[in-house]
Scaffold this motif. Structure first.
Motif, short mmCIF file in Angstrom:
data_model
loop_
_atom_site.label_atom_id
_atom_site.label_comp_id
_atom_site.label_asym_id
_atom_site.label_seq_id
_atom_site.Cartn_x
_atom_site.Cartn_y
_atom_site.Cartn_z
N ILE A 44 -0.23 -2.85 11.42
CA ILE A 44 0.38 -1.61 11.91
C ILE A 44 -0.74 -0.75 12.50
O ILE A 44 -1.80 -0.59 11.90
N THR A 45 -0.51 -0.20 13.69
CA THR A 45 -1.53 0.63 14.32
C THR A 45 -1.17 2.12 14.30
O THR A 45 -2.04 2.97 14.24
N GLN A 46 0.12 2.42 14.35
CA GLN A 46 0.56 3.82 14.37
C GLN A 46 1.96 3.93 13.79
O GLN A 46 2.78 3.03 13.96
N ILE A 47 2.22 5.03 13.10
CA ILE A 47 3.56 5.32 12.60
C ILE A 47 3.92 6.74 12.98
O ILE A 47 3.07 7.64 13.00
N ARG A 100 0.66 9.19 12.10
CA ARG A 100 -0.65 8.71 11.67
C ARG A 100 -1.05 7.44 12.43
O ARG A 100 -0.21 6.59 12.75
N TYR A 101 -2.35 7.32 12.68
CA TYR A 101 -2.92 6.02 13.05
C TYR A 101 -3.30 5.33 11.74
O TYR A 101 -3.57 5.99 10.73
N VAL A 102 -3.35 4.01 11.76
CA VAL A 102 -3.58 3.25 10.53
C VAL A 102 -4.91 2.50 10.62
O VAL A 102 -5.15 1.74 11.57
N TYR A 103 -5.74 2.72 9.62
CA TYR A 103 -7.05 2.07 9.58
C TYR A 103 -6.86 0.55 9.46
O TYR A 103 -5.98 0.08 8.72
N PRO A 104 -7.66 -0.25 10.17
CA PRO A 104 -7.52 -1.72 10.10
C PRO A 104 -7.60 -2.22 8.66
O PRO A 104 -8.44 -1.77 7.88
N TYR A 105 -6.72 -3.15 8.33
CA TYR A 105 -6.68 -3.66 6.95
C TYR A 105 -6.54 -5.17 6.93
O TYR A 105 -6.37 -5.81 7.98
N PHE A 135 8.00 -3.98 9.32
CA PHE A 135 6.69 -3.37 9.10
C PHE A 135 6.75 -2.30 8.01
O PHE A 135 5.77 -2.08 7.29
N LEU A 136 7.91 -1.66 7.86
CA LEU A 136 8.08 -0.72 6.75
C LEU A 136 7.99 -1.46 5.42
O LEU A 136 7.28 -1.02 4.49
N ILE A 137 8.69 -2.60 5.32
CA ILE A 137 8.64 -3.40 4.10
C ILE A 137 7.24 -3.95 3.88
O ILE A 137 6.73 -3.95 2.75
#
Length: 266
Positions: A35-38, A56-61, A150-152
């Motif tokens: 996920i890159t952005q929500i 939010r942007y999402v930090y790489p994981y 992606f939510l799940i």
């Protein structure tokens, strides 16, 4: 964000959109795509008054093992033979499509667990206390089944799925998997526009064009959520009209967004 002042229960719509590092396929399932952005907005479905937003942007994981999806474990040769976690998939094509870079994610992104907790707090804050189960918030989106995966993923990866289940409406399928109840504006648009021979696509951009809604920064999660909210608002207003006249009590509000990026790709 303060709790709602109105203590009378009303239905809250959670308009959701994710930007991601790629599209799911047979070889690359949702569980492997980052996920890159929500963007998550909350509105009252009676008036479409905006109650709040979270972007939010999402930090790489890294990929994590989900019990229901996990294959049989490999037998390690020794206790020192430890499998290295794999990074999530972030394709160049998807990043270019959304004008998001890995540097942006590293600089502006938040940790996935922090994000999941922020989402839970956001939903709690926009929900009237003691809301009946049949009036709990419902998730809304354009082609929302894509975002559901992606939510799940986010809540499975962070171990917080049970907390989400307490806050939003949902159901359990034949295999025992929980799903949120959702409203798809794609289907609402088809119901409203399929009688017109000139409408051959129900993409968000095409529906906005046909409903007179401005869509700036296409493929930016926040802009897409605002456009999706307005699509739902206009279609709800049409449902409430009698003989072509809108009910006087139907005081629906439209949301606006200012263009935030210098360029975007469609």
């Amino acid at each position: 964000m303060a709790a709602p002042k109105d203590t009378t229960p009303y239905i809250v719509g959670l308009i959701l959109d994710f930007e991601t590092g790629g599209l799911p396929s047979k070889d690359t399932p949702v569980s492997k795509i980052g996920i890159t952005q929500i963007a998550l907005h909350a509105v009252r479905l009676d008036t479409f008054e905006k109650l709040g937003s979270l972007v939010r942007y999402v930090y790489p994981y890294e990929q994590k093992e989900v019990k229901s999806l996990a294959p049989k474990r490999k037998v390690l040769k020794s206790k020192y033979d430890v499998e290295k976690p794999e990074s999530m998939v972030y394709t160049e094509k998807a990043l270019e499509f959304t004008a998001i870079t890995m540097d942006m994610l590293i600089e502006k992104g938040v940790d996935l667990t922090v994000l999941a907790k922020d989402v839970l707090k956001f939903i709690e804050d926009v929900t009237v206390p003691k809301t009946p189960k049949n009036m709990k918030p419902v998730i809304i989106g354009q082609n929302i089944t894509f975002d559901e995966g992606f939510l799940i993923q986010m809540f499975e990866y962070t171990g917080l799925l049970k907390e989400l289940m307490k806050l939003v409406r949902g159901w359990v399928d034949f295999y025992g998997n929980w799903h949120p109840q959702m409203i798809d504006t794609l289907h609402l648009g088809q119901m409203a526009l399929c009688h017109r021979s000139d409408v051959t696509s129900y993409s968000l951009g095409i529906m906005c064009e046909n409903l007179g809604i401005e869509l700036n920064d296409a493929h930016d999660a926040d802009a897409d959520v605002i456009a999706t909210t307005n699509v739902a608002a206009i279609l709800a207003q049409r449902m409430r009209s009698i003989g072509g006249t809108v009910d006087e009590d139907c005081n629906i509000q439209m949301n606006k967004v200012e263009k935030s990026r210098k360029h975007f790709k469609i």
